[in-house]
Design a protein around this motif. Structure first.
Motif, PDB file in Angstrom:
ATOM      1  N   GLY A 193     -15.629   9.641  27.796  1.00 53.41           N
ATOM      2  CA  GLY A 193     -15.547   9.327  29.212  1.00 53.41           C
ATOM      3  C   GLY A 193     -15.999  10.443  30.112  1.00 53.41           C
ATOM      4  N   ASN A 194     -16.491  11.528  29.522  1.00 57.87           N
ATOM      5  CA  ASN A 194     -16.857  12.692  30.324  1.00 57.87           C
ATOM      6  C   ASN A 194     -18.144  13.344  29.829  1.00 57.87           C
ATOM      7  N   GLY A 195     -19.045  12.503  29.281  1.00 59.64           N
ATOM      8  CA  GLY A 195     -20.356  13.020  28.921  1.00 59.64           C
ATOM      9  C   GLY A 195     -20.580  13.356  27.471  1.00 59.64           C
ATOM     10  N   GLY A 196     -19.611  13.082  26.586  1.00 59.37           N
ATOM     11  CA  GLY A 196     -19.809  13.441  25.193  1.00 59.37           C
ATOM     12  C   GLY A 196     -19.082  12.525  24.222  1.00 59.37           C
ATOM     13  N   PHE A 197     -19.318  12.760  22.934  1.00 56.89           N
ATOM     14  CA  PHE A 197     -18.637  12.037  21.866  1.00 56.89           C
ATOM     15  C   PHE A 197     -17.599  12.946  21.213  1.00 56.89           C
ATOM     16  N   ASP A 198     -16.435  12.377  20.922  1.00 53.56           N
ATOM     17  CA  ASP A 198     -15.510  12.990  19.974  1.00 53.56           C
ATOM     18  C   ASP A 198     -15.887  12.459  18.589  1.00 53.56           C
ATOM     19  N   VAL A 199     -15.882  13.319  17.595  1.00 57.61           N
ATOM     20  CA  VAL A 199     -16.348  12.949  16.257  1.00 57.61           C
ATOM     21  C   VAL A 199     -15.178  12.967  15.277  1.00 57.61           C
ATOM     22  N   TYR A 200     -15.007  11.849  14.577  1.00 57.39           N
ATOM     23  CA  TYR A 200     -13.934  11.703  13.586  1.00 57.39           C
ATOM     24  C   TYR A 200     -14.553  11.440  12.217  1.00 57.39           C
ATOM     25  N   ALA A 201     -13.864  11.878  11.164  1.00 51.59           N
ATOM     26  CA  ALA A 201     -14.408  11.712   9.806  1.00 51.59           C
ATOM     27  C   ALA A 201     -13.307  11.457   8.798  1.00 51.59           C
ATOM     28  N   ALA A 202     -13.717  10.874   7.670  1.00 49.05           N
ATOM     29  CA  ALA A 202     -12.877  10.708   6.475  1.00 49.05           C
ATOM     30  C   ALA A 202     -11.685   9.784   6.706  1.00 49.05           C
ATOM     31  N   GLY A 203     -11.868   8.754   7.517  1.00 45.56           N
ATOM     32  CA  GLY A 203     -10.831   7.742   7.676  1.00 45.56           C
ATOM     33  C   GLY A 203     -11.245   6.453   6.993  1.00 45.56           C
ATOM     34  N   GLY A 204     -10.344   5.469   6.999  1.00 47.37           N
ATOM     35  CA  GLY A 204     -10.712   4.180   6.434  1.00 47.37           C
ATOM     36  C   GLY A 204      -9.523   3.318   6.078  1.00 47.37           C
ATOM     37  N   LEU A 205      -9.776   2.007   5.981  1.00 48.72           N
ATOM     38  CA  LEU A 205      -8.790   1.029   5.537  1.00 48.72           C
ATOM     39  C   LEU A 205      -8.899   0.837   4.034  1.00 48.72           C
ATOM     40  N   GLY A 206      -7.986   0.038   3.482  1.00 51.58           N
ATOM     41  CA  GLY A 206      -7.998  -0.232   2.051  1.00 51.58           C
ATOM     42  C   GLY A 206      -6.876   0.513   1.352  1.00 51.58           C
ATOM     43  N   PRO A 207      -7.006   0.713   0.038  1.00 51.36           N
ATOM     44  CA  PRO A 207      -5.986   1.485  -0.679  1.00 51.36           C
ATOM     45  C   PRO A 207      -5.840   2.870  -0.051  1.00 51.36           C
ATOM     46  N   ARG A 208      -4.626   3.279   0.168  1.00 53.27           N
ATOM     47  CA  ARG A 208      -4.310   4.539   0.832  1.00 53.27           C
ATOM     48  C   ARG A 208      -5.103   4.709   2.134  1.00 53.27           C
ATOM     49  N   PRO A 209      -4.818   3.905   3.145  1.00 48.84           N
ATOM     50  CA  PRO A 209      -5.538   4.011   4.422  1.00 48.84           C
ATOM     51  C   PRO A 209      -5.275   5.357   5.094  1.00 48.84           C
ATOM     52  N   GLN A 210      -6.236   5.791   5.892  1.00 54.73           N
ATOM     53  CA  GLN A 210      -6.100   7.122   6.494  1.00 54.73           C
ATOM     54  C   GLN A 210      -6.793   7.165   7.851  1.00 54.73           C
ATOM     55  N   MET A 211      -6.126   7.749   8.836  1.00 58.52           N
ATOM     56  CA  MET A 211      -6.754   8.006  10.119  1.00 58.52           C
ATOM     57  C   MET A 211      -7.797   9.100   9.962  1.00 58.52           C
ATOM     58  N   GLY A 212      -8.833   9.057  10.778  1.00 61.68           N
ATOM     59  CA  GLY A 212      -9.879  10.054  10.693  1.00 61.68           C
ATOM     60  C   GLY A 212      -9.440  11.410  11.212  1.00 61.68           C
ATOM     61  N   LEU A 213     -10.075  12.436  10.714  1.00 60.73           N
ATOM     62  CA  LEU A 213      -9.841  13.806  11.148  1.00 60.73           C
ATOM     63  C   LEU A 213     -10.827  14.111  12.270  1.00 60.73           C
ATOM     64  N   CYS A 214     -10.330  14.563  13.426  1.00 59.88           N
ATOM     65  CA  CYS A 214     -11.228  14.906  14.529  1.00 59.88           C
ATOM     66  C   CYS A 214     -11.912  16.232  14.212  1.00 59.88           C
ATOM     67  N   LEU A 215     -13.241  16.182  14.069  1.00 59.27           N
ATOM     68  CA  LEU A 215     -14.016  17.364  13.711  1.00 59.27           C
ATOM     69  C   LEU A 215     -14.609  18.073  14.919  1.00 59.27           C
ATOM     70  N   ALA A 216     -14.819  17.331  16.009  1.00 57.40           N
ATOM     71  CA  ALA A 216     -15.459  17.938  17.185  1.00 57.40           C
ATOM     72  C   ALA A 216     -15.100  17.146  18.430  1.00 57.40           C
ATOM     73  N   ARG A 217     -15.047  17.844  19.547  1.00 59.41           N
ATOM     74  CA  ARG A 217     -14.779  17.223  20.838  1.00 59.41           C
ATOM     75  C   ARG A 217     -15.991  17.419  21.748  1.00 59.41           C
ATOM     76  N   HIS A 218     -16.248  16.423  22.548  1.00 58.79           N
ATOM     77  CA  HIS A 218     -17.244  16.500  23.614  1.00 58.79           C
ATOM     78  C   HIS A 218     -18.607  16.968  23.109  1.00 58.79           C
ATOM     79  N   THR A 219     -19.074  16.364  22.024  1.00 54.93           N
ATOM     80  CA  THR A 219     -20.396  16.711  21.507  1.00 54.93           C
ATOM     81  C   THR A 219     -21.472  16.012  22.326  1.00 54.93           C
ATOM     82  N   GLU A 220     -22.611  16.625  22.430  1.00 52.66           N
ATOM     83  CA  GLU A 220     -23.737  16.058  23.162  1.00 52.66           C
ATOM     84  C   GLU A 220     -24.220  14.790  22.441  1.00 52.66           C
TER      85      GLU A 220
END
Length: 516
Positions: A193-220
């Motif tokens: 909402g302020n000019g960039g992407f927050d980047v999340y990784a290594a999440g997913g549904l299914g067996p042992r679901p997991q929220m993504g890990l935020c790797l970066a904030r406000h990337t171009e």
């Protein structure tokens, strides 16, 4: 935009003889369904239960069906006499009950229309999800479309050489609804909402679901391919190639630990910066002027940000359209000069860029095949009578449930959209549903019964992400009684489930457990 150039099409078509041999070996009984599945996913196809037929998964640019593709799809459905069509929860179309030659013919001809089955399954960079109303939603503050298209082009470019231990899925969103699950995908880009992407990784549904890990904030935004390249290289070189069940990227984070995962990602990102992966977006859609007037008092028709244009929302039970209705809609949309289609994450379809009279006509075509409320638009995987991996037939369960409640004139207006998966793989997204059902088996007095595990409280909304808590296991035959009782509770409260549930979690648990 032409996503697949002639050189790429020819390269992908060179794979057809290999797949033809694989298909011949399977349908003649020389290899097993498991052996076939291990290779056929590269072509977007899997054998169906029984081993006599197969399905083909067709992908577009994150579910965006172009004007020209509308007519092609109608031709394809009629020419090949497709009997079963499924709008998936991953913004793809699946054609079911195909013979080996039919799969091959459709795969090859679809490429000529920039529709591809390539890498739609198997251990590949298999899908890109994005907000279905990107670029046309009056409420959006940023159009993610150029970045989605760039990622789609990159996906096909790396397909011939990229080796991965398991499937890899990414998502983009600029919506608080986060219906693409961008915060819990293998890789996700969330507009801040302020000019960039927050980047999340290594999440997913299914067996042992997991929220993504935020790797970066406000990337171009123009640099998102560098993050995609880094994550793919990390997954390729450090993923688990030995244990298939623990090979998704979320297990890599679990194995390495957050600190080491971040260190390796940073290392691969530094290498990615040496490449030329900047995205130069084309001009976006101009800001809207005065909002166009409402065509009619029907929530299925909504105005776009573009003056004078509308979209319609085609929601249906379990993502299974009537072939005749869907084909008629495609045929009509192909005659509307600006029309296009979008596939939703909830197994629905949007017809976009319509003039007022076109929207009204399109709505009339689908009038007899649309869900009357969220509950009737519930999401279900294709089910165990078709899928080799399934435990329960999610489609049959949903059909029986709706028929039972409708026969008793149960008021379903406050019930939520269900997410039903026939097994633990979560193809119906049960773990992220406000109410989810997962296929299971229940033993009562030493007798096994078809059953579903009921979960509640799942959410993908930004800032409120949660996986549903499993609260009961009900015999399939008891589901109608439970949902009838829940509908009565919601009617008495005068609240939709999403508003009622936060303050009544214990009430729901007690209610469902009376049917165990």
């Amino acid at each position: 935009m032409t996503l697949i150039n002639r050189k790429m099409k020819d390269l992908l078509l060179q794979l057809v003889p290999k797949y033809r041999q694989l298909s011949d070996d399977f349908f003649s009984g020389r290899i097993s369904p498991i052996q076939y599945m291990g290779a056929s996913g590269s072509f977007g196809s899997y054998a169906e239960r029984g081993g006599q037929t197969a399905m083909l998964r067709l992908r577009f640019i994150a579910g965006a069906i172009s004007h020209d593709q509308l007519a092609y799809l109608a031709d394809c459905i009629e020419t090949h006499a497709i009997q079963k069509i499924h709008f998936t929860s991953g913004q793809a179309l699946q054609f079911h009950h195909l013979s080996g030659p039919e799969v091959l013919d459709i795969y090859a001809e679809a490429l000529e229309h920039d529709v591809f089955g390539t890498a739609s399954g198997g251990s590949h960079f298999s899908s890109i999800a994005a907000d279905p109303l990107r670029g046309i939603d009056p409420a959006e503050t940023f159009d993610i479309s150029p970045y989605v298209r760039a990622a789609a082009a990159y996906r096909l470019a790396v397909f011939p050489t990229l080796r991965l231990p398991r499937k890899f899925k990414i998502a983009f969103t600029a919506s608080r609804r986060n219906e693409t699950h961008a915060t819990f995908k293998d890789l996700g880009f969330v507009w801040d909402g302020n000019g960039g992407f927050d980047v999340y990784a290594a999440g997913g549904l299914g067996p042992r679901p997991q929220m993504g890990l935020c790797l970066a904030r406000h990337t171009e935004p123009s640099q998102c391919l560098y993050y995609l390249d880094a994550m793919l290289q990390l997954f390729s070189e450090h993923g688990n190639y030995e244990a298939h069940a623990r090979a998704r990227s979320r297990y890599l984070l679990l194995t390495l630990g957050e600190e080491e995962f971040r260190r390796l990602f940073t290392e691969y990102l530094e290498k990615a910066w040496e490449k030329e992966l900047d995205i130069m977006p084309e001009p976006g859609v101009a800001a809207p002027g005065a909002m166009p007037p409402v065509v009619q008092a029907d929530s299925r028709i909504q105005p776009q940000k573009q003056d004078g244009l509308y979209y319609i929302h085609y929601q249906l039970r379990g993502g299974l359209p009537k072939k005749e209705v869907f084909t008629a809609l495609l045929r009509y949309l192909a005659t509307c000069p600006e029309a296009a289609g979008r596939l939703g994450m909830d197994s629905s379809f949007y017809a976009i860029n319509l003039r007022p009279d076109e929207a009204a006509r399109a709505l009339a075509i689908i009038a007899g095949d649309t869900a009357k409320d969220d509950f009737h638009a519930s999401v279900a995987c294709i089910g165990a009578t078709t899928c080799q991996m399934g435990i329960r037939d999610a489609q049959a369960c949903l059909t029986a449930l709706l028929q039972a409640l409708d026969a008793d004139d149960v008021a379903t207006r406050y019930l939520p959209q269900l997410h039903i998966s026939g097994c633990h793989f979560s193809c119906g997204g049960h773990q992220a549903g406000s109410i989810g059902l997962r296929g299971a088996l229940k033993i009562v007095d030493k007798h096994p019964y078809p059953a579903y595990v009921v979960s509640a409280g799942g959410s993908s909304r930004l800032g409120q992400e949660a996986f549903g808590e499993e609260i009961a296991t009900l015999k399939e035959e008891d589901l109608p009684r439970f949902f009838t009782a829940l509908a009565a509770v919601l009617e008495e409260a005068g609240q939709p489930f999403r508003d009622w549930y936060p303050a009544h979690q214990k009430h729901l648990a007690a209610l469902v457990q009376t049917f165990e």
